[in-house]
Write a protein that holds these residues in place. Sequence first.
Motif, short mmCIF file in Angstrom:
data_model
loop_
_atom_site.label_atom_id
_atom_site.label_comp_id
_atom_site.label_asym_id
_atom_site.label_seq_id
_atom_site.Cartn_x
_atom_site.Cartn_y
_atom_site.Cartn_z
N LYS B 149 -51.06 -78.93 49.79
CA LYS B 149 -51.68 -77.71 49.01
C LYS B 149 -53.09 -77.02 49.89
N THR B 150 -53.20 -77.98 50.68
CA THR B 150 -54.46 -77.59 52.64
C THR B 150 -53.99 -76.87 52.69
N LEU B 151 -52.67 -76.67 53.56
CA LEU B 151 -52.16 -76.07 54.41
C LEU B 151 -51.88 -74.67 53.67
N ALA B 152 -51.52 -74.11 52.06
CA ALA B 152 -50.83 -73.04 51.39
C ALA B 152 -52.59 -72.42 51.91
N GLU B 153 -53.67 -73.40 51.10
CA GLU B 153 -54.61 -73.03 51.37
C GLU B 153 -54.78 -72.31 52.02
N TYR B 154 -55.25 -72.57 53.55
CA TYR B 154 -55.77 -72.06 54.94
C TYR B 154 -54.60 -71.13 55.11
N LYS B 155 -53.44 -70.91 54.52
CA LYS B 155 -52.77 -69.74 54.75
C LYS B 155 -53.49 -68.76 54.44
N ASP B 156 -53.86 -69.52 52.76
CA ASP B 156 -54.11 -68.07 51.70
C ASP B 156 -55.13 -67.45 52.47
N ASN B 157 -56.13 -68.72 52.82
CA ASN B 157 -57.73 -68.37 52.75
C ASN B 157 -58.20 -68.19 51.84
N SER B 158 -57.47 -69.47 50.84
CA SER B 158 -58.02 -69.70 49.83
C SER B 158 -58.91 -70.32 49.90
N ARG B 159 -58.94 -71.16 50.91
CA ARG B 159 -60.06 -72.49 51.36
C ARG B 159 -60.62 -71.55 52.62
N HIS B 160 -61.81 -71.74 51.99
CA HIS B 160 -62.75 -70.92 53.80
C HIS B 160 -62.68 -72.68 54.56
N GLY B 161 -61.94 -72.32 55.72
CA GLY B 161 -62.44 -73.51 56.53
C GLY B 161 -64.09 -73.09 56.92
N TYR B 162 -64.55 -74.49 57.51
CA TYR B 162 -65.88 -74.28 58.50
C TYR B 162 -65.87 -73.22 59.62
N ASP B 163 -64.98 -72.85 60.43
CA ASP B 163 -64.67 -72.27 61.18
C ASP B 163 -63.46 -71.46 61.14
N ALA B 164 -62.66 -70.33 62.04
CA ALA B 164 -62.17 -69.80 61.83
C ALA B 164 -60.24 -70.65 62.21
N THR B 165 -60.28 -71.36 62.63
CA THR B 165 -59.47 -72.38 63.21
C THR B 165 -58.59 -72.60 62.69
N MET B 166 -57.86 -73.17 61.81
CA MET B 166 -57.57 -73.40 60.87
C MET B 166 -56.46 -71.91 60.29
N ALA B 167 -56.99 -71.09 59.54
CA ALA B 167 -57.00 -69.67 59.47
C ALA B 167 -56.07 -69.00 60.71
N ASP B 168 -56.39 -69.16 61.40
CA ASP B 168 -55.49 -69.29 62.71
C ASP B 168 -54.48 -69.49 63.08
N VAL B 169 -54.28 -70.71 63.32
CA VAL B 169 -53.40 -71.79 63.56
C VAL B 169 -52.38 -71.51 62.48
N MET B 170 -52.90 -71.89 61.10
CA MET B 170 -51.81 -71.15 60.10
C MET B 170 -50.58 -69.13 59.83
N GLN B 171 -51.69 -69.06 61.08
CA GLN B 171 -50.57 -67.83 60.64
C GLN B 171 -49.25 -67.11 60.89
N THR B 172 -49.17 -68.14 62.20
CA THR B 172 -48.29 -68.83 63.00
C THR B 172 -46.49 -69.87 62.01
N VAL B 173 -47.39 -70.36 61.05
CA VAL B 173 -46.24 -71.63 60.31
C VAL B 173 -46.57 -70.79 59.25
N ALA B 174 -44.93 -70.87 58.67
CA ALA B 174 -44.26 -70.53 57.38
C ALA B 174 -44.55 -71.06 56.56
N ARG B 175 -44.19 -70.97 55.64
CA ARG B 175 -44.57 -71.17 54.10
C ARG B 175 -43.61 -72.60 53.94
N ASP B 176 -43.01 -72.47 54.34
CA ASP B 176 -41.85 -73.03 54.13
C ASP B 176 -41.36 -74.09 54.74
#
Lengths: 424, 189
Positions: B149-176
């Motif tokens: 759930k958390t990884l998916a939320e970081y990927k679509d940025n519905s969970r805002h990280g304290y900083d941008a790191t996980m949103a950045d990292v998850m850009q290149t991890v595919a949903r599946d």
Amino acid sequence: MISISSVSRRVLLAGAVFGAFTLAAAAQQPASPPASGAAPAAQPLPPGSPLIGRPDSEAAAKLAPVAPPPIPTQADKLPLAKLKVPAGFNIEVYASGMANARSLALSDKGTVFVGSRLVDKVYAITDKDGKRSVKVIASGLYRPNGVAFKDGTLYIAELSKISKIEKIDEFIDNPPKPTVIYDKLPKDEAHGWKFIAIGPDNKLYVPVGQPGNNVLHDDDHGQIRRINLDGSGAEVYALGVRNTVGFDWNPETKQLYFTDNGRDWLSETVPEDELNRVTKAGEDFGAPFCYQGNIIDQELGWGKNCKDYTAPVGLMGPHTAALGMRFYTGSMFPKTYKNVIFVARHGSWNKSQKQGGDVVLVKLNKDGTVKSVEPFLTGFIEDNKYVGRPVDVMQLKDGSLLVSDDWNGAVYRITYGKQKVAAK
Amino acid sequence: MNRTLIAALALSSLIFPAFAETIQERAAPCLACHGERGTSGTENTPSLGGQQAPYALIQLFMFREKLRAFEPMNEMAKSLTDDDLRLFSDFIATLPKPVPPSDAADAARMARGEALARQNRCNTCHNTDYSGKENVPRIANQREDYLAKTLAEYKDNSRHGYDATMADVMQTVARDQIGDLAHYLAHHR
């Protein structure tokens, strides 16, 4: 102006196809783990990953972005005694208790506005008859890092929109909600937070960082735009900008100078962060193809030449995170400080021995290039750990200099001469 | 589970810290959902055991300030003082590490998940054993559903990280790929 969009889209597409191939390959891999012995080498990072270039070594595994404590440091626990300024200068706490205090702006009535990146607030430090107080003037904002002031109006830059509060000083005790003037901005988290400032042409300058450590991108990223103060007339002013979080105009030439942060994971010593100068609209500063004016990127730079981009006028150290910068035009500091640039270096994370975490003094040659970079405010690093991290610098009307510290949620004031402690 | 009731009970206990109430007593309502001994048995609710205190402090702060939106936690945290936040985050770090799930790991998914974790250099920040460090959370043996759930939320940025790191990292991890990553980290030994 060069169009990089078609090229970058093609490359992005190629990356996606390549990614799909490796994915399919991974899915078809036999389930059984390797029999014995050394672990298999890791797959190459996916294209665009922020970790490209990062070696699989123990030293590299120790490095990760550093996040500040969320709760601001109490005034009496600030690291003031550890901070060093040159002989004749003094440093004091100007205000504290502002979680994640970042960029600074000054109203004509002397109110200091402070943005934040990791919380949702913009603060105001007011000074009424010598009595200073801090209040939250806007909250519920998204990464409101940038603040600027002009003709009574406060401008606030969130991650993907710019808004304003008119006559802010009149409503300082009960300000209205900011009204949006411009929101045609990407929503990327990576390098999405913004520093803003208003130029001598009365336009608001708005950077849009590259959406990752070292990535190809579309025409909406990697640039500094300028817009009219009502949000109209947006145009691209500078290209090839990776992530600038501070700029100012040379008081003599009116040229824009801006800091730009180099990419991560290339090495411990390069690339250095840049201090750039824009001599004409539309100049390209090279990222992500050329860094620090003479390093062709090992991954994205093939077929590129640094000669095709404007080189920086000065280098600010590797991974040091040179952020806020302003020319000094005051009369409080000695005459040799006239028109020097103060640059706040937030400090490195992507480096074994931390570097930066200070305010440096940049002196320019007659031709506007950098003559020297000298330490000015130091002491934020202790045993390779931060006790504070400077973000922005700003001159007050009396010629003293403010420095913000997002690690402690505080702003310091530097004065020269016989210490005149600002009234409490 | 009656979440409202629990939240209400939890709230009353947090708002009225009885005289000389111990942190164990004050944290009891937290552990009702997050697990008595560091391991959560509640769907989509993270295990807290062995969590890094600086990370826990950041999350509690974000819940209090509504920078991280999840209503039951926003309610629980809203009246906590800065000292309370530190007290709870230090306490969380003392809970025993979560135990790996009892169900057998799927070998194929584990192999894919391990390859993904290595490929994306998750160990860069989360430590070589995924125990985390400082502001970066322990993810080893976290609940699989919560990780996914958390990884998916970081990927679509519905969970805002304290900083941008996980949103950045998850850009290149595919949903599946998220399911295999979560399966691997949850079963990591």
